[in-house]
Write an enzyme that holds these catalytic residues in place. Structure first.
Site, short mmCIF file in Angstrom:
data_model
loop_
_atom_site.label_atom_id
_atom_site.label_comp_id
_atom_site.label_asym_id
_atom_site.label_seq_id
_atom_site.Cartn_x
_atom_site.Cartn_y
_atom_site.Cartn_z
N GLY A 142 0.80 -1.21 0.00
CA GLY A 142 0.00 0.00 0.00
C GLY A 142 0.83 1.25 0.00
O GLY A 142 2.04 1.23 -0.26
N ASP A 143 0.17 2.38 0.32
CA ASP A 143 0.79 3.69 0.32
C ASP A 143 0.81 4.22 1.74
O ASP A 143 0.39 3.54 2.69
CB ASP A 143 -0.01 4.63 -0.60
N PHE A 144 1.28 5.46 1.91
CA PHE A 144 1.38 6.03 3.25
C PHE A 144 0.02 6.14 3.93
O PHE A 144 -0.06 6.12 5.16
CB PHE A 144 2.06 7.40 3.19
N HIS A 198 13.21 12.41 3.39
CA HIS A 198 14.08 13.23 2.53
C HIS A 198 13.70 13.13 1.05
O HIS A 198 14.21 13.88 0.22
CB HIS A 198 15.55 12.89 2.75
#
Length: 585
Positions: free
Chosen positions: A457-459, A476
């Site tokens: 998945g994603d954040f 970063h």
């Protein structure tokens, strides 16, 4: 006082120079010699210098026509003519640089016949030799070196070397007028030398000072060479401008798998290496000499040998840095050629060159995607101390099994280290689908996969309910707004007791040299991200309802930032009721 002659119109012959040097070594006392070498040195500084180093030898370069003449000159000065000889890498390279010659064409040897000092202490006469037969093409070199005595020096040997002592001794020498003037590491004798030019008003009769340090002290040497180049701005600039050559030499070495066919103990001839790598022998020899200058290989009369540094580019070395060499010498090298576009426009050079960001570009090419993931894992040395972080240690000792959530955890290298160090911990890894499969294979092979769950998945999909959350080299990659969003996703998933560990390279607040400063340029050009100072991260955390609780250093210029949920002050209360009026009495 006997000194080496150095100002005569006609240079003295080798025999006279050798006798003067041997007499000097036999006669001088350390505590009386040091103030002559460094005028103004007295009191506590003199005692400090004498406590940490002693006069060990004086050196000169002899240029005999043959071996028999050298032996006769040594015997005439009561020096052992049978003293063992070894290659002198440092002086060979200095002579080659000074006279524009190929180092391989100069067979410079070093021998150290013993003598005794005035109190019977053991000392040496350090003799560098380069045979120059009559009519040799090196005759001009011999005449120049005898006239100028470039290699004549006094040596102070450090008795108890450590990084702090070495830095202090170098500072003390420069404070009294000595100027850094090169140096090197000689693998044949496992010794590090730091050269200085003596102060102009020195009275010891020598222009150069050597600080000799037994063992391999290349970090101190690197700092010293940096200081040396500061006194030679044109040469420094030239070396800086040719940095791209270093990147490509290391990348090509990795691409050819040259370190895999080199040995760390036995030298291999260039022709043999050329056959093993399928390369042009003469061209490979040129590359090898450059790699020797970088310290990736060592040149011997029998060929080339791999160094500890060069071994990091082997394919089978644990923690191999070969993928980094291929990445920095490949796609990122190409995009750095468009750095000017980034500086002019603020747009990422990688996106400008390839038409998409690096995540999408690598995702469409399975080989590049795998190389990128392996290059990220190649910096895993920065993770080595992290499993011992107090937050993880406390989680591992909790009564109930705790869970570590690695957000965007790559191929699972970091999470695997944490689980291996703490058998009671469980893990959850959140990543892109292809990375999840790579992580599953790595953790299963390491024997920790059964304690790990995986989520593709994603954040926005950060799993809730963990005890420790990890964000390693993630923030970063993004601008501030995206970082706030990522941190808010983490904060929403974190229970009140949970901790967040952020691994990044943190920019120094005082502008001191740092790997983070270099990576800041890399992130801007290739990724569209940036490195930040600690106070910058503190502001981003605060915007997400978190606070920076502490920080500690990691290897390779990294830092671990420890964050927790922000403590919200309780609302102010009115004054406490008077106990008498409250009861109605």
């Amino acid at each position: 006082m006997t000194t080496t002659p150095r100002d005569e119109t006609t240079p003295p012959d080798d025999a006279t120079r050798l006798r003067a040097t041997a007499d000097f070594v036999r006669q001088q006392d350390t505590t009386t010699l040091l103030p002559l070498l460094l005028p103004g040195l007295d009191g506590p500084e003199l005692r400090a210098l004498a406590d940490h180093c002693h006069f060990a030898h004086a050196a000169l370069l002899l240029l005999p026509p043959d071996e028999a003449t050298l032996r006769a000159q040594l015997a005439a000065c009561a020096l052992d003519p049978d003293t063992a000889q070894h290659p002198s890498v440092v002086v060979r390279d200095r002579l080659a640089h000074r006279h524009g010659l190929d180092p391989a064409a100069l067979d410079v040897r070093i021998l150290r016949p013993p003598v005794t000092g005035p109190a019977g202490e053991p000392r040496l006469v350090e003799v560098f030799t380069l045979t120059v037969p009559p009519g040799s093409a090196l005759a001009h070199l011999a005449a120049h070196e005898r006239a100028h005595e470039h290699e004549a020096h006094l040596a102070l040997e450090v008795t108890r070397p450590d990084p702090l002592v070495l830095r202090g001794l170098c500072d003390l020498l420069t404070r009294h007028g000595a100027a850094p003037d090169g140096g090197g590491y000689n693998p044949h004798e496992d010794g590090t030398v730091l050269y200085f030019t003596a102060p102009a008003d020195a009275e010891a009769g020598y222009r150069r000072i050597e600080l000799y340090v037994p063992g391999d002290h290349r970090p101190a040497l690197a700092a010293h060479l940096h200081d040396s180049r500061a006194h030679q701005p044109a040469e420094t600039l030239l070396r800086l401008m040719t940095g791209a050559w270093t990147t490509q030499a290391l990348a090509v070495s990795a691409e050819l798998k040259l370190p895999d066919v080199l040995d760390t103990t036995t030298a291999t001839a260039p022709d043999t290496l050329a056959r093993a790598t399928g390369t042009h022998p003469q061209s490979l020899a040129t590359l090898l000499r450059y790699l020797a200058m970088l310290g990736a290989v060592t040149e011997t009369p029998d060929g080339f040998r791999l160094t500890e540094l060069g071994a990091l580019l082997r394919t089978d070395t644990p923690g191999s840095m070969r993928p980094l060499a291929l990445m920095y010498g490949g796609p990122f090298y190409e995009s750095f050629g468009h750095l000017a576009h980034t500086v002019r426009t603020g747009q990422t050079a990688f996106d400008h060159l390839f038409g998409e960001n690096h995540f999408d570009h690598f995702a469409r090419d399975p080989e590049l995607a795998e190389l990128f993931d392996r290059s990220m894992a190649a910096s895993s040395r920065m993770f080595e101390p992290l499993p011992a972080h107090p937050v993880l240690t406390a989680a591992a000792q909790a009564p109930a099994p705790a869970t570590v959530v690695d957000v965007a955890g790559g191929n699972g290298e970091l999470l695997g280290r944490i689980l291996a160090a703490h058998p009671r911990l469980r893990g959850v890894l959140l990543e892109r689908p292809h990375a999840v499969e790579a992580a599953r294979r790595l953790l299963d092979a390491a024997g920790t996969g059964e304690r790990c769950a995986y989520r593709a998945g994603d954040f926005a999909d950060v799993p809730a309910g963990g005890d420790v959350y990890v964000l390693s080299r993630v923030l970063h990659d993004w601008d501030d707004e995206r970082c706030r969003e990522i941190l808010r996703h983490c904060a929403r998933a974190m229970p009140a007791h949970a901790d967040l560990l952020i691994v990044e390279r943190v920019l120094p607040a005082d502008g001191s040299p740092s790997l983070a400063t270099a990576w800041d340029l890399h992130m801007m050009c290739n990724v569209g991200g940036r490195e930040r100072r600690a106070d910058h991260y503190a502001h981003l955390l605060a915007d997400a309802g978190l606070h920076l609780a502490g920080r500690s250093p990691l290897p390779l210029g990294a830092t671990v930032l420890h964050a927790r949920r922000a403590v919200i002050p309780a609302p102010a209360q009115g004054p406490a009721p008077d106990p008498v009026t409250a009861t109605g009495r």
